[in-house]
Write a protein that holds these residues in place. Structure first.
Motif, PDB file in Angstrom:
ATOM      1  N   LEU A 127      57.035 -12.165  26.692  1.00 58.89           N
ATOM      2  CA  LEU A 127      56.362 -10.866  26.723  1.00 58.89           C
ATOM      3  C   LEU A 127      56.242 -10.373  25.292  1.00 58.89           C
ATOM      4  CD1 LEU A 127      58.369  -9.264  29.659  1.00 58.89           C
ATOM      5  CD2 LEU A 127      56.356 -10.724  29.756  1.00 58.89           C
ATOM      6  N   ARG A 128      55.031 -10.095  24.884  1.00 60.24           N
ATOM      7  CA  ARG A 128      54.799  -9.672  23.501  1.00 60.24           C
ATOM      8  C   ARG A 128      55.008  -8.174  23.358  1.00 60.24           C
ATOM      9  NH1 ARG A 128      49.238 -12.507  21.914  1.00 60.24           N
ATOM     10  NH2 ARG A 128      49.152 -10.613  20.719  1.00 60.24           N
ATOM     11  N   SER A 129      55.568  -7.795  22.213  1.00 57.33           N
ATOM     12  CA  SER A 129      55.724  -6.378  21.891  1.00 57.33           C
ATOM     13  C   SER A 129      54.364  -5.776  21.587  1.00 57.33           C
ATOM     14  CB  SER A 129      56.608  -6.215  20.654  1.00 57.33           C
ATOM     15  OG  SER A 129      57.884  -6.720  20.906  1.00 57.33           O
ATOM     16  N   PRO A 130      54.219  -4.460  21.734  1.00 56.06           N
ATOM     17  CA  PRO A 130      52.951  -3.838  21.336  1.00 56.06           C
ATOM     18  C   PRO A 130      52.662  -4.152  19.865  1.00 56.06           C
ATOM     19  CG  PRO A 130      54.338  -2.269  22.497  1.00 56.06           C
ATOM     20  CD  PRO A 130      55.179  -3.487  22.249  1.00 56.06           C
ATOM     21  N   GLN A 131      51.400  -4.416  19.560  1.00 58.52           N
ATOM     22  CA  GLN A 131      51.052  -4.753  18.184  1.00 58.52           C
ATOM     23  C   GLN A 131      50.965  -3.510  17.328  1.00 58.52           C
ATOM     24  OE1 GLN A 131      47.363  -6.850  18.449  1.00 58.52           O
ATOM     25  NE2 GLN A 131      46.159  -5.011  18.641  1.00 58.52           N
ATOM     26  N   GLY A 132      51.334  -3.676  16.074  1.00 60.63           N
ATOM     27  CA  GLY A 132      51.248  -2.584  15.128  1.00 60.63           C
ATOM     28  C   GLY A 132      49.877  -2.509  14.479  1.00 60.63           C
ATOM     29  N   ARG A 133      49.689  -1.479  13.706  1.00 60.42           N
ATOM     30  CA  ARG A 133      48.406  -1.233  13.046  1.00 60.42           C
ATOM     31  C   ARG A 133      48.017  -2.371  12.103  1.00 60.42           C
ATOM     32  NH1 ARG A 133      47.778   3.687   8.980  1.00 60.42           N
ATOM     33  NH2 ARG A 133      46.142   2.733   7.770  1.00 60.42           N
ATOM     34  N   TRP A 134      48.979  -2.860  11.314  1.00 62.54           N
ATOM     35  CA  TRP A 134      48.684  -3.941  10.364  1.00 62.54           C
ATOM     36  C   TRP A 134      48.244  -5.197  11.103  1.00 62.54           C
ATOM     37  CZ3 TRP A 134      50.483  -8.869   9.261  1.00 62.54           C
ATOM     38  CH2 TRP A 134      50.060  -9.396   8.037  1.00 62.54           C
ATOM     39  N   HIS A 135      48.956  -5.556  12.147  1.00 66.10           N
ATOM     40  CA  HIS A 135      48.637  -6.742  12.940  1.00 66.10           C
ATOM     41  C   HIS A 135      47.218  -6.649  13.495  1.00 66.10           C
ATOM     42  CE1 HIS A 135      49.082  -9.396  16.549  1.00 66.10           C
ATOM     43  NE2 HIS A 135      49.755 -10.133  15.689  1.00 66.10           N
TER      44      HIS A 135
END
Length: 187
Positions: A36-44
């Motif tokens: 399960l992937r974590s929510p992506q950040g702005r940079w990603h």
């Protein structure tokens, strides 16, 4: 609260990703285990957008950029690269949830703290074993510079060999000529 099913003794299969109800979006299958992937950040997100837009503007008409779409690499392997460059003859139907490895020319993984080990170690091995010819691993350096580690598959050993690291500008000839400005990931 998310309740996940108990994994079978021999692990989940690639088909299970489509059959298990209630899985979060962007769930991957690595070695028969659900990731399960974590929510992506702005940079990603910004880096994926920067790369996909510039790639899409430069690729030949018989290639396509896939974003966050799973690739079935075996019975127990169905990762979801951040980006893929795919030959047109491998395009899937509108209801498809995955693509096989044959038409995939390039996978791109944008590394986050949560995905470091998978993106640097495990996923490159399974992409190489499946015969994906090119891999880019994108890292955020301390000074917020984007570093793109470029790899090409050695077809004999089925291992990736480094083809260099790019900062500021990425220029490659394979799998097709691309010239990408890496200096503006965030707006």
């Amino acid at each position: 609260m998310l309740l996940l099913p108990m994994p079978p003794t021999d692990g989940f299969t690639a088909d299970d990703l489509d059959r298990l109800p209630g899985l979060p979006r962007h769930t991957e299958l690595i070695d028969g285990s659900l990731v399960l992937r974590s929510p992506q950040g702005r940079w990603h997100s910004a880096v994926k957008t920067l790369l996909s837009r510039q790639m899409d503007a430069q690729i030949p008409g018989d290639l396509y950029v896939y974003r966050e779409f799973t690739v079935r690499l075996g019975e127990r392997q169905r990762p979801e690269p951040d980006l893929m460059l795919v030959r047109g003859d491998g395009r899937t139907g509108p209801d498809s949830t995955w693509i096989g490895p044959e038409p995939v020319l390039l996978v791109v993984e944008v590394v986050t703290p949560e995905s470091e080990i998978r993106d640097r170690e495990r996923k490159p091995r399974i992409y190489a074993q499946a015969g994906v010819p090119h891999l880019w691993r994108v890292e955020r350096e301390e000074n917020r510079t984007i570093a793109v580690h470029v790899y090409a598959l050695d077809p004999v050993t089925r291992c990736y060999m480094s083809a260099g690291v790019s900062r500021g500008r990425l220029r490659v000839d394979d799998p097709c000529p691309l010239d990408i400005d890496l200096t503006r990931p965030e707006r």
